[in-house]
Motif scaffolding. Structure first.
Motif, PDB file in Angstrom:
ATOM      1  N   LEU A 171       0.832  -1.208   0.000  1.00  0.00           N
ATOM      2  CA  LEU A 171       0.000   0.000   0.000  1.00  0.00           C
ATOM      3  C   LEU A 171       0.869   1.261   0.000  1.00  0.00           C
ATOM      4  CD1 LEU A 171      -2.897  -0.788   2.522  1.00  0.00           C
ATOM      5  CD2 LEU A 171      -3.045  -0.545   0.044  1.00  0.00           C
ATOM      6  N   GLY A 172       1.983   1.210   0.721  1.00  0.00           N
ATOM      7  CA  GLY A 172       2.904   2.349   0.746  1.00  0.00           C
ATOM      8  C   GLY A 172       3.421   2.665  -0.643  1.00  0.00           C
ATOM      9  N   ALA A 173       3.835   1.606  -1.370  1.00  0.00           N
ATOM     10  CA  ALA A 173       4.350   1.811  -2.720  1.00  0.00           C
ATOM     11  C   ALA A 173       3.252   2.338  -3.646  1.00  0.00           C
ATOM     12  CB  ALA A 173       4.919   0.501  -3.260  1.00  0.00           C
ATOM     13  N   PHE A 174       2.057   1.789  -3.525  1.00  0.00           N
ATOM     14  CA  PHE A 174       0.947   2.257  -4.359  1.00  0.00           C
ATOM     15  C   PHE A 174       0.568   3.693  -4.003  1.00  0.00           C
ATOM     16  CE2 PHE A 174      -0.941  -0.666  -7.365  1.00  0.00           C
ATOM     17  CZ  PHE A 174      -0.262  -1.835  -7.103  1.00  0.00           C
ATOM     18  N   ALA A 175       0.609   4.014  -2.695  1.00  0.00           N
ATOM     19  CA  ALA A 175       0.286   5.381  -2.288  1.00  0.00           C
ATOM     20  C   ALA A 175       1.257   6.352  -2.953  1.00  0.00           C
ATOM     21  CB  ALA A 175       0.346   5.504  -0.768  1.00  0.00           C
ATOM     22  N   ALA A 176       2.541   5.971  -3.004  1.00  0.00           N
ATOM     23  CA  ALA A 176       3.533   6.822  -3.669  1.00  0.00           C
ATOM     24  C   ALA A 176       3.156   7.011  -5.133  1.00  0.00           C
ATOM     25  CB  ALA A 176       4.913   6.190  -3.554  1.00  0.00           C
ATOM     26  N   PHE A 177       2.716   5.930  -5.771  1.00  0.00           N
ATOM     27  CA  PHE A 177       2.311   6.007  -7.178  1.00  0.00           C
ATOM     28  C   PHE A 177       1.109   6.931  -7.347  1.00  0.00           C
ATOM     29  CE2 PHE A 177      -0.540   4.548 -10.521  1.00  0.00           C
ATOM     30  CZ  PHE A 177       0.271   4.677 -11.638  1.00  0.00           C
ATOM     31  N   PHE A 178       0.099   6.768  -6.489  1.00  0.00           N
ATOM     32  CA  PHE A 178      -1.107   7.592  -6.606  1.00  0.00           C
ATOM     33  C   PHE A 178      -0.780   9.069  -6.379  1.00  0.00           C
ATOM     34  CE2 PHE A 178      -3.481   3.649  -5.077  1.00  0.00           C
ATOM     35  CZ  PHE A 178      -3.744   3.259  -6.384  1.00  0.00           C
ATOM     36  N   LEU A 179       0.054   9.336  -5.368  1.00  0.00           N
ATOM     37  CA  LEU A 179       0.392  10.728  -5.066  1.00  0.00           C
ATOM     38  C   LEU A 179       1.039  11.393  -6.274  1.00  0.00           C
ATOM     39  CD1 LEU A 179       1.738  10.358  -1.428  1.00  0.00           C
ATOM     40  CD2 LEU A 179      -0.270  11.649  -2.139  1.00  0.00           C
ATOM     41  N   LEU A 180       1.899  10.641  -6.964  1.00  0.00           N
ATOM     42  CA  LEU A 180       2.580  11.193  -8.134  1.00  0.00           C
ATOM     43  C   LEU A 180       1.612  11.348  -9.295  1.00  0.00           C
ATOM     44  CD1 LEU A 180       5.345  12.027  -9.300  1.00  0.00           C
ATOM     45  CD2 LEU A 180       5.586   9.707 -10.137  1.00  0.00           C
ATOM     46  N   GLU A 181       0.792  10.323  -9.495  1.00  0.00           N
ATOM     47  CA  GLU A 181      -0.067  10.271 -10.675  1.00  0.00           C
ATOM     48  C   GLU A 181      -1.240  11.255 -10.567  1.00  0.00           C
ATOM     49  OE1 GLU A 181       1.089   8.407 -12.902  1.00  0.00           O
ATOM     50  OE2 GLU A 181      -0.491   8.200 -14.401  1.00  0.00           O
ATOM     51  N   TYR A 182      -1.862  11.333  -9.397  1.00  0.00           N
ATOM     52  CA  TYR A 182      -3.095  12.106  -9.284  1.00  0.00           C
ATOM     53  C   TYR A 182      -2.923  13.430  -8.561  1.00  0.00           C
ATOM     54  CZ  TYR A 182      -4.982   7.692 -10.837  1.00  0.00           C
ATOM     55  OH  TYR A 182      -5.226   6.558 -11.565  1.00  0.00           O
ATOM     56  N   ALA A 183      -1.873  13.564  -7.748  1.00  0.00           N
ATOM     57  CA  ALA A 183      -1.713  14.818  -7.021  1.00  0.00           C
ATOM     58  C   ALA A 183      -0.436  15.538  -7.438  1.00  0.00           C
ATOM     59  CB  ALA A 183      -1.696  14.547  -5.518  1.00  0.00           C
TER      60      ALA A 183
END
Lengths: 295, 403
Positions: A53-65
Motif C-alpha cells: 500500500l505504501g508503494a501504491f500510495a507513492a504512485f497515486f500521489l505522483l499520478e493524481y496529485a
C-alpha cells in the motif's frame, strides 16, 4: 580455485554492500512487525500488504496529485498509517485477550482481501515509478558501482531504525508503552490513555511498512504481490531476532541481508532458502530467538 | 500462500442446439488454465478466457450446432496444483481440451497427463521448446512461441550487430534453463561466446547481486532468461546500476506487452526482443485488440492471448471436420493435417512434432516521444520468416518425427 577466489574477493565487498542494502529493507519491515508484536501481541500478517500500500500510495500521489518521492516519503506512511488506525479500532482491539491465532487469521485474511482487490483493479504486472531526480546516478567505489539511491536507502533506514529503537527503549514515552504491555491496568491507573497509545502504536508499525514500500517503489516492481513475496522472509527475520525484540529485528535484518548477499555469490540457487536454514538452526539452539527473552 | 479456492470458473454455454451424440457428453468443453493471481496474470490470466470466448463466438459454434463451454482455473505456477486441476477437469468435469498453461514446469506436467488421458493440449503461454523436442506428445500442439524461437530471433539479431559476448541471468526452473540453453546455442553458432551465468530463484525481487556479477563479467550483452515481474525487476535495477550507461546491453529474451507497459517507456526504451504477435500490426489486429480490451479491464492483448484465440479457432475447425472430440490423438492429427488460417496469425501449419509454424517478429520498444497512445509501445525491427523462425524438425529430437 585460488584464481577464482582472487576475483571474487574484489567482488565480495560489492556483494556485502548489496546485502546490507537488502538488509535495510528487511530491518525496516521486521522492525514494524516487532513493534506491533512487542506492544500489541498481534502477529501482523497484513504487513506485506501494507508495504505494498505504501508503494501504491507513492504512485497515486505522483499520478493524481503531482506530489513526488519526497512528499510521498512523508504522506504515504501517514495515509497508510491512518488505515492502520482504522483497522485497529474496527477489528484488532477486540482480539488482544484472545489467542494469537485469531489475530493472525484476521490479519492474514485482510492481507488477502487487500491484495486481491488491488490485483483486480491494477493487474499483476505492476506500475511504473521513477527515481527522484536528485538520486539518479551513482558513485564508482572502485570495487563496485554504488547507485546513489541505494546509499540513501541504507543511511535513511538505519536512521529510522535507530530512532525507533531509541524512542521505545530510552524515552519516557517508550517506557509508558512497555509498561502498558506488561500491565495495562496499572498504567491506566496512572491516568494514561492506554487504548489510544496501543492504537497509535499499531498505526506507527503500519507506517513503517508503508515507508519501506515508498523506498522500494523506485527500484522494485510496484505490484500487488510485491509484499507477499517479502513477508515470509521478514517473518523469518523476526523469528530469528526474537519475537518482539526491537534491537533483534534491526540487527538480524541487516545480518540476514549480508548472509543472503553472500549466498547469492557462492550458491545463488539457494539464496531464497538460506534464511530459513538459519531460522531452523537458531530455533534449535535458541528457541526464543537470538535476542528474545525466554518466557 | 494462496489457496485454490475451487475453480475460478467462468462457464459460457453458447447456443442451445440439441446435444449431438458424436461429442463426448454432447459438449465440447475447453479448459483454460493459467496464472490468474500471480506474476503472469496480466499476460495470460482471465484475458485468455476472454480470447477463447471470442474465438468460439467468431467461429459461430452455436449456429453450427456445436455446444461449447469454457472453464477457467488458476494453477498458481505450481506443477502439483496444475496437475490436480487437469486431472479433476478430465476425470470428473469432462474437459476435452486444455488451453494456454504458461509456466513451463506446469506445462510439462500437464503434457504427460493429457497424453495419458488421450485429450488435447494447446500450449500458448509456456515457452520451453522441450514441448516439441524430447517431450513432444501426439496430444500436444505448442502454438504461440517457444524458447528456441525467442533465442533465435533475439540472439541472432544481437550477435550480428556486434554483441558477441554474453552473460545470462536465468530464472532457475524449466523455462529459464531452456531459454538459456537455446540462446547460448544460438550465440555460439553465430560466433559469439558465453562468459557465464547466474541462476536466481523464481520469483525473486532483488537482482542487484546478480546484476553486479553480470557487470563484473564484462560481457557485452546481459541476457535475461526470465519473465514477468523478474524481467521487470531486472531491467528496472539494471538502469539503476548504470549497466547500459557502462556500455553493456540488456537482451530481454522473453518480454510481453504488459511488461513493457509496466516498466514505462523511459526505462524500457530501446529494448530489443522477439514476439509472435503485436496488436498494432494491421487493421484486423487493431480491431481485435479494441474488442478484447473492452472485455479485459482495458488491458490490450498479449501474444499469449492472440495465440489462445488462434489455437481454439483451429481446434474447433478440426473437431467440426471430424464431427468428434473424443479421441485426443485423432483431433491433434486432424489439426496437423489441416492448414491453419485465422484472422490473427494468418495462414500457417502445424508440424509433425506439434510445433505451430508462423513468422516471428523482432521488436524494439519506442522512445517516449514516438509513442502516440498508452499502448503504442513497439516498433518493428525485422520479420523472421516462418521457415526460419522455429527449430528445424530434425534438430528437436522428438520421437514422433523419427518413427
Amino acid at each position: 580455485m585460488f584464481e577464482m577466489l582472487g576475483i571474487s574477493s574484489q567482488a565480495l565487498f560489492g556483494q556485502l554492500l548489496i546485502g546490507l542494502i537488502n538488509g535495510s529493507f528487511y530491518a525496516l519491515l521486521s522492525l514494524g512487525l516487532a513493534v506491533i508484536f512487542g506492544m500489541l501481541n498481534i502477529i501482523n500478517f497484513t504487513h506485506g500488504a501494507q508495504y505494498m500500500l505504501g508503494a501504491f500510495a507513492a504512485f497515486f500521489l505522483l499520478e493524481y496529485a503531482g506530489l513526488g518521492y519526497w512528499w510521498a516519503l512523508i504522506l504515504a506512511p501517514l495515509l497508510v498509517g491512518i488505515t492502520g488506525v482504522i483497522i485497529e479500532r474496527l477489528f484488532l482491539q477486540w482480539l488482544y485477550k484472545l489467542d494469537h491465532l485469531y489475530g493472525l487469521l484476521l490479519t492474514f485474511g485482510l492481507a488477502l482481501i487487500i491484495e486481491g482487490t488491488f490485483r483486480n483493479y491494477f493487474g499483476s504486472s505492476g506500475l511504473p515509478y521513477s527515481m527522484p531526480a536528485e538520486l539518479v546516478g551513482g558513485q564508482n567505489l572502485g570495487f563496485m558501482f554504488l547507485p546513489n539511491y541505494r546509499a540513501w536507502v541504507v543511511v535513511f533506514s538505519l536512521a529510522v531504525c535507530l530512532a525507533t529503537w531509541f524512542v521505545i527503549e530510552r524515552t519516557k514515552l517508550g517506557a509508558y508503552l512497555r509498561a502498558a504491555t506488561e500491565n495495562p491496568t496499572l498504567v491506566r491507573a496512572f491516568g494514561i490513555n492506554v487504548p489510544r497509545m496501543i492504537t497509535l502504536t499499531y498505526g506507527f508499525g503500519v507506517a513503517l511498512a508503508a515507508l519501506a514500500g515508498v523506498m522500494a517503489a523506485p527500484i522494485y516492481n510496484v505490484s500487488p504481490q510485491m509484499g507477499s513475496n517479502l513477508i515470509i522472509v521478514v517473518f523469518a527475520v523476526v523469528v530469528i531476532g526474537g519475537m518482539g525484540s526491537i534491537m533483534g529485528a534491526i540487527v538480524t535484518g541487516f545480518g540476514l541481508g549480508l548472509i543472503e548477499g553472500l549466498t547469492k555469490v557462492f550458491f545463488p540457487e539457494a539464496s531464497n532458502t538460506v534464511i530459513f536454514i538459519v531460522m531452523a538452526i537458531v530455533l534449535l539452539i535458541r528457541p526464543a530467538g537470538l535476542f528474545g527473552r525466554a518466557t | 500462500m494462496k489457496r485454490l479456492l475451487g475453480l475460478a470458473a467462468l462457464a459460457i454455454v453458447l447456443g442451445c442446439a440439441p446435444a449431438q451424440a458424436q461429442y463426448t457428453d454432447g459438449i465440447i468443453k475447453i479448459g483454460v488454465m493459467n496464472d490468474m493471481s500471480g506474476t503472469y496474470k496480466d499476460l495470460s490470466g482471465q484475458g485468455s478466457v476472454v480470447a477463447a470466448r471470442m474465438a468460439v463466438e467468431d467461429f459461430g459454434a452455436a449456429a453450427k450446432g456445436m455446444k461449447v463451454e469454457i472453464v477457467g482455473a488458476d494453477h498458481q505456477n505450481k506443477p502439483d496444483v496444475g496437475s490436480n486441476v487437469v486431472r479433476t477437469w478430465i476425470d470428473t468435469d469432462k474437459v476435452d481440451v486444455i488451453v494456454d498453461v504458461p509456466t513451463s514446469s506446469v506445462a510439462l506436467a500437464v503434457n504427460e497427463i493429457v497424453r495419458d488421458k488421450n485429450k488435447v493440449f494447446l500450449v500458448s503461454g509456456a515457452a520451453a521448446s522441450d514441448l516439441t523436442g524430447e517431450k513432444c506428445s501426439p496430444n500436444t500442439i505448442h502454438w504461440t512461441y517457444d524458447t528456441w524461437a525467442l533465442a533465435n530471433g533475439t540472439g541472432q539479431a544481437i550477435v550480428k550487430t556486434g554483441g558477441d559476448t554474453w552473460f545470462f541471468i536465468t530464472a532457475n526452473y524449466a523455462f529459464g534453463l531452456a531459454l538459456e540453453r537455446d540462446t547460448a546455442a544460438v550465440v555460439v553458432k553465430n560466433g559469439g561466446k558465453v562468459l557465464g551465468q547466474v541462476r536466481h530463484p523464481f520469483p525473486a525481487t532483488d537482482f542487484s547481486s546478480f546484476l553486479l556479477q553480470a557487470q563484473a563479467s564484462k560481457a557485452k550483452v546481459i541476457g535475461l532468461a526470465n519473465a514477468g515481474a523478474d524481467t521487470i525487476n531486472s531491467i528496472k535495477q539494471a538502469a539503476e546500476f548504470g549497466i547500459v550507461k557502462g556500455g553493456q546491453n540488456l537482451a530481454g529474451l522473453l518480454v510481453f506487452l504488459t511488461d513493457v507497459k509496466s516498466l514505462g517507456l523511459p526505462v524500457a526504451q530501446g529494448l530489443i526482443f522477439t514476439e509472435a504477435w503485436y496488436w498494432d500490426q494491421n487493421d484486423v489486429n487493431r480491431e481485435f485488440a479494441k474488442k478484447f480490451s473492452a472485455q479485459n479491464n482495458g488491458v490490450y492483448p498479449s501474444m499469449v492471448h492472440a495465440g489462445v484465440y488462434s489455437a481454439v479457432t483451429h481446434y474447433l475447425k478440426a473437431v467440426e471436420a471430424l464431427k468428434s472430440d473424443g479421441d485426443g490423438k485423432a483431433v491433434v492429427a486432424k489439426m496437423k493435417e489441416m492448414p491453419t488460417d485465422d484472422i490473427l496469425f494468418g495462414k500457417g501449419t502445424v508440424r509433425a512434432d506439434g510445433r505451430k509454424i508462423h513468422p516471428m517478429y523482432l521488436f524494439e520498444v519506442k522512445k517516449p516521444a514516438e509513442s502516440k497512445g498508452p499502448w503504442d509501445l513497439y516498433k518493428l525491427r525485422a520479420t523472421i520468416p516462418a521457415n526460419e523462425a522455429f527449430r528445424p524438425l530434425s534438430e528437436g529430437g522428438c520421437p514422433l518425427v523419427k518413427s
